[in-house]
Design an enzyme around this catalytic site. Structure first.
Site, short mmCIF file in Angstrom:
data_model
loop_
_atom_site.label_atom_id
_atom_site.label_comp_id
_atom_site.label_asym_id
_atom_site.label_seq_id
_atom_site.Cartn_x
_atom_site.Cartn_y
_atom_site.Cartn_z
N ASN A 11 0.88 -1.18 0.00
CA ASN A 11 0.00 0.00 0.00
C ASN A 11 0.92 1.22 0.00
OD1 ASN A 11 -1.82 2.03 0.46
ND2 ASN A 11 -2.35 1.40 2.55
N LYS A 13 0.22 4.29 -0.36
CA LYS A 13 -0.37 5.53 0.18
C LYS A 13 -0.03 6.69 -0.76
CE LYS A 13 -0.20 3.34 4.63
NZ LYS A 13 -0.17 3.43 6.07
N HIS A 96 -9.62 1.56 4.28
CA HIS A 96 -8.38 1.68 5.06
C HIS A 96 -8.63 2.64 6.23
CE1 HIS A 96 -4.31 2.73 6.21
NE2 HIS A 96 -3.94 1.61 5.65
N GLU A 98 -6.95 4.94 7.43
CA GLU A 98 -6.66 6.37 7.14
C GLU A 98 -7.82 7.02 6.42
OE1 GLU A 98 -2.87 5.70 5.27
OE2 GLU A 98 -2.06 5.09 7.21
N GLU A 168 -6.01 -4.84 10.17
CA GLU A 168 -5.00 -3.82 10.39
C GLU A 168 -5.27 -3.07 11.69
OE1 GLU A 168 -2.76 -2.70 6.64
OE2 GLU A 168 -4.42 -1.31 6.83
N GLY A 174 2.11 2.12 10.72
CA GLY A 174 3.09 3.19 10.62
C GLY A 174 3.78 3.52 11.95
N SER A 214 2.91 -2.36 10.24
CA SER A 214 4.34 -2.51 10.49
C SER A 214 4.88 -3.90 10.13
CB SER A 214 4.68 -2.13 11.94
OG SER A 214 4.34 -0.77 12.18
P1 PGA Z 1 2.56 0.15 7.63
O1 PGA Z 1 1.13 0.44 6.95
O2 PGA Z 1 3.07 -1.14 7.05
O3 PGA Z 1 3.41 1.33 7.25
O4 PGA Z 1 2.33 0.06 9.10
C1 PGA Z 1 0.24 -0.60 6.70
C2 PGA Z 1 -1.02 -0.06 6.07
O5 PGA Z 1 -1.45 1.05 6.42
O6 PGA Z 1 -1.63 -0.72 5.21
#
Ligand code: PGA
Length: 250
Positions: A11, A13, A96, A98, A168, A174, A214
């Site tokens: 992903n 982003k 997601h 976010e 998630e 993140g 992560s």
């Molecule tokens: P990350 O993000 O691996 O940077 O923690 C995962 C995601 O948001 O899909």
């Protein structure tokens, strides 16, 4: 040992221009050539076309990170499933955290988008997961069950077997704080049970469930080795060529 094919999705982003995307995908191709997993890159809308061109002749599939649920019309700034399908997009991330947090995505819009995705032949990667406060309050199982059920309202058993659900936990995204493989497996198991409750064992055993939050080159193999975890949704580490190649081939 699970018979489901692992799916590893990066992903990206809001990262990488079209030319950076093209370069990255071309470099990734030889590195994932012999992977037994399905390898997906969810790139920004603006990079989809160049990413698809760059991925030709490889096993890499291109995904979008969002879509609108309406077919077309006066929705300034939005992108429809038809537009994505026409470009050759195969998967679309839906819900997601976010998008839920910053862009007003709700369980209801997630459900509408899941319907729209299937309507255009796109496979949704449906994201669910709890915040730290919700985990600390003991709400994880209940919340995740609810999110899964809400996302799947009106979805047929045939469709659900093609869906991907990504667990998630928001506190792991993140932050560098990965869920332990036991924590991730527990919730992925709850997700599969929820699908079983709704559609029966056959379909529950077909649906692929990812862990995200992560995921890194050094913890992916352990996470993906768990019974109910069929791959990962990878943010930060998917932007680094060697790291993503390692994760995608494990
Ligand atoms: P990350 O993000 O691996 O940077 O923690 C995962 C995601 O948001 O899909």
């Amino acid at each position: 040992m699970s018979k489901r094919k692992r799916i590893i999705a990066g992903n990206w982003k809001m990262n990488k221009t079209p030319s950076e995307a093209s370069k990255f995908i071309k470099s990734l191709k030889p590195l994932v050539k012999s992977s037994r997993n399905e390898v997906v890159c969810a790139v920004p809308f603006t990079a989809i076309q160049t990413a698809i061109t760059a991925a030709r002749g490889s096993r890499i599939k291109i995904a979008a990170q969002n879509m609108h649920f309406e077919e077309k019309g006066a929705y300034t700034g939005e992108i429809s499933g038809e537009m994505l399908r026409d470009m050759g997009v195969k998967y679309v991330i839906i819900g997601h955290s976010e998008r839920r947090q910053y862009f007003g995505e709700t369980d209801e819009t997630v459900n509408k988008k899941v319907h729209a995705a299937f309507g255009y032949g796109l496979k949704p990667i449906i994201c669910v997961g709890e915040s730290l406060a919700q985990r600390d309050a003991g709400l994880t199982a209940e919340l995740v069950r609810y999110q899964v059920k809400a996302a799947l309202v009106g979805i047929t058993a045939q469709q659900v077997s093609k869906a991907v659900i990504a667990y998630e936990p928001i506190w792991a995204i993140g932050t560098g704080r990965t869920a332990t493989s036991a924590q991730a497996e527990e919730v992925c198991g709850i997700i599969r049970d929820t699908v079983k409750e709704l559609y029966g064992r056959q379909y529950a055993s077909a649906v692929r469930i990812q862990y995200g939050g992560s995921v890194k080159a050094d913890n992916a193999a352990e996470l993906f080795g768990m019974e109910d975890i069929d791959g990962g949704l990878v943010g930060g580490a998917s932007l680094k060529l060697q790291d993503f190649a390692t994760i995608a081939t494990c």
